[in-house]
Design a protein around this motif. Structure first.
Motif, PDB file in Angstrom:
ATOM      1  N   CYS A 122       0.841  -1.196   0.000  1.00 43.27           N
ATOM      2  CA  CYS A 122       0.000   0.000   0.000  1.00 43.27           C
ATOM      3  C   CYS A 122       0.878   1.248   0.000  1.00 43.27           C
ATOM      4  N   GLY A 123       0.555   2.203  -0.873  1.00 43.71           N
ATOM      5  CA  GLY A 123       1.310   3.450  -0.925  1.00 43.71           C
ATOM      6  C   GLY A 123       1.173   4.076  -2.304  1.00 43.71           C
ATOM      7  N   PRO A 124       1.871   5.192  -2.549  1.00 43.77           N
ATOM      8  CA  PRO A 124       2.895   5.811  -1.697  1.00 43.77           C
ATOM      9  C   PRO A 124       2.302   6.780  -0.674  1.00 43.77           C
ATOM     10  N   PHE A 125       3.000   6.878   0.460  1.00 40.40           N
ATOM     11  CA  PHE A 125       2.635   7.829   1.505  1.00 40.40           C
ATOM     12  C   PHE A 125       3.595   9.015   1.539  1.00 40.40           C
ATOM     13  N   PHE A 126       4.718   8.866   0.825  1.00 41.23           N
ATOM     14  CA  PHE A 126       5.735   9.914   0.756  1.00 41.23           C
ATOM     15  C   PHE A 126       6.149  10.082  -0.715  1.00 41.23           C
ATOM     16  N   PRO A 127       6.663  11.247  -1.094  1.00 41.87           N
ATOM     17  CA  PRO A 127       7.104  11.447  -2.483  1.00 41.87           C
ATOM     18  C   PRO A 127       8.110  10.376  -2.900  1.00 41.87           C
ATOM     19  N   LEU A 135      -0.240  11.117  -3.369  1.00 43.85           N
ATOM     20  CA  LEU A 135       0.074  10.401  -2.138  1.00 43.85           C
ATOM     21  C   LEU A 135      -1.204   9.973  -1.429  1.00 43.85           C
ATOM     22  N   LEU A 136      -1.110   8.848  -0.748  1.00 45.94           N
ATOM     23  CA  LEU A 136      -2.216   8.373   0.079  1.00 45.94           C
ATOM     24  C   LEU A 136      -2.048   8.913   1.492  1.00 45.94           C
ATOM     25  N   PRO A 137      -3.148   9.184   2.186  1.00 42.69           N
ATOM     26  CA  PRO A 137      -3.034   9.567   3.598  1.00 42.69           C
ATOM     27  C   PRO A 137      -2.646   8.348   4.433  1.00 42.69           C
ATOM     28  N   ILE A 138      -1.793   8.549   5.412  1.00 39.10           N
ATOM     29  CA  ILE A 138      -1.371   7.417   6.250  1.00 39.10           C
ATOM     30  C   ILE A 138      -2.561   6.812   6.986  1.00 39.10           C
ATOM     31  N   SER A 139      -3.603   7.603   7.177  1.00 42.79           N
ATOM     32  CA  SER A 139      -4.818   7.063   7.828  1.00 42.79           C
ATOM     33  C   SER A 139      -5.408   5.913   7.024  1.00 42.79           C
ATOM     34  N   PHE A 140      -5.203   5.909   5.695  1.00 39.62           N
ATOM     35  CA  PHE A 140      -5.707   4.807   4.873  1.00 39.62           C
ATOM     36  C   PHE A 140      -5.007   3.503   5.229  1.00 39.62           C
ATOM     37  N   ILE A 158       9.841   5.513   1.189  1.00 39.33           N
ATOM     38  CA  ILE A 158      10.145   5.185   2.586  1.00 39.33           C
ATOM     39  C   ILE A 158      11.659   5.172   2.815  1.00 39.33           C
ATOM     40  N   THR A 159      12.076   5.804   3.903  1.00 39.59           N
ATOM     41  CA  THR A 159      13.484   5.845   4.298  1.00 39.59           C
ATOM     42  C   THR A 159      13.605   5.393   5.754  1.00 39.59           C
ATOM     43  N   HIS A 160      14.833   5.283   6.226  1.00 38.74           N
ATOM     44  CA  HIS A 160      15.003   4.894   7.634  1.00 38.74           C
ATOM     45  C   HIS A 160      14.525   6.005   8.567  1.00 38.74           C
TER      46      HIS A 160
END
Length: 202
Positions: A122-127, A135-140, A158-160
């Motif tokens: 599921c994503g992306p949540f970040f560029p 972008l999808l909201p993290i609430s999803f 996603i990064t560390h």
């Protein structure tokens, strides 16, 4: 615990923009703690792709990790890979699973995209340069993980440094490309794996 969920903690997706030597990059990723690899090579001819996946499969035989092929269940079966990952516009996941008898993952961006597969991404949540678009909201992610019983991994940008934001919302792992394969693959993998293990009980 040797479950599918535990094998999806840190899921690397190949991208030739960041990889010069695929064999070396795969070894370094696995040595650093990657638990699954997806071969994503949309430009290769079928024969080249099959040879590449077979080569990676041989490398991975001494590691306790899963191998997936992007979009191509036929190549996954012929190469002996563990499974296939399908996008939302690809083949129906349930039929692929029934026909080929391999693990099937599916990308979802809406509840309407849910299918009977083995895991969801599921994503992306970040560029993300790998997964451009809105972008999808993290609430999803939180809504999705509350609705399904199969593993859900987060993907896209996603990064560390930001991984904790999706792990806190119920993702059982993260799928990464640039943040894994750009630069020192082994050190990147170690950093990412450490973050995942801080948030995911397995």
């Amino acid at each position: 615990m040797n479950t599918l969920r535990s094998k999806l903690l840190l899921y690397g997706i190949t991208d030739r923009r960041y990889i010069r030597d695929l064999r070396r990059a795969i070894r370094e990723a696995l040595d650093g703690g990657v638990t699954a690899i997806q071969i994503r090579e949309k430009e290769l001819a079928d024969g080249e792709l099959l040879r590449e996946v077979e080569e990676v499969k041989r490398i991975m035989e001494r590691y306790d990790a899963l191998l997936f092929v992007n979009d191509r269940p036929d190549i996954a079966v012929l190469s002996g890979a563990d499974g296939v990952h399908l996008g939302k516009e690809d083949l129906p996941g349930k039929r692929v699973k029934e026909t080929f008898g391999i693990l099937v993952g599916k990308t979802v961006k809406r509840m309407e995209d849910l299918e009977e597969v083995d895991y969801l991404a599921c994503g992306p949540f970040f560029p993300s340069s790998t997964k451009p678009g809105s972008l999808l909201p993290i609430s999803f992610l939180q809504e999705l993980t509350g609705k399904v019983t199969i593993p859900v991994i987060a993907v896209g940008g996603i990064t560390h440094e930001n991984a904790y934001l999706v792990l806190e919302k119920g993702a059982c792992g993260i799928a990464v490309s640039r943040s894994l394969f750009e630069g020192d693959v082994y050190e990147n993998a170690k950093k990412l794996r450490k973050v995942v293990e801080e948030y995911v009980a397995h």
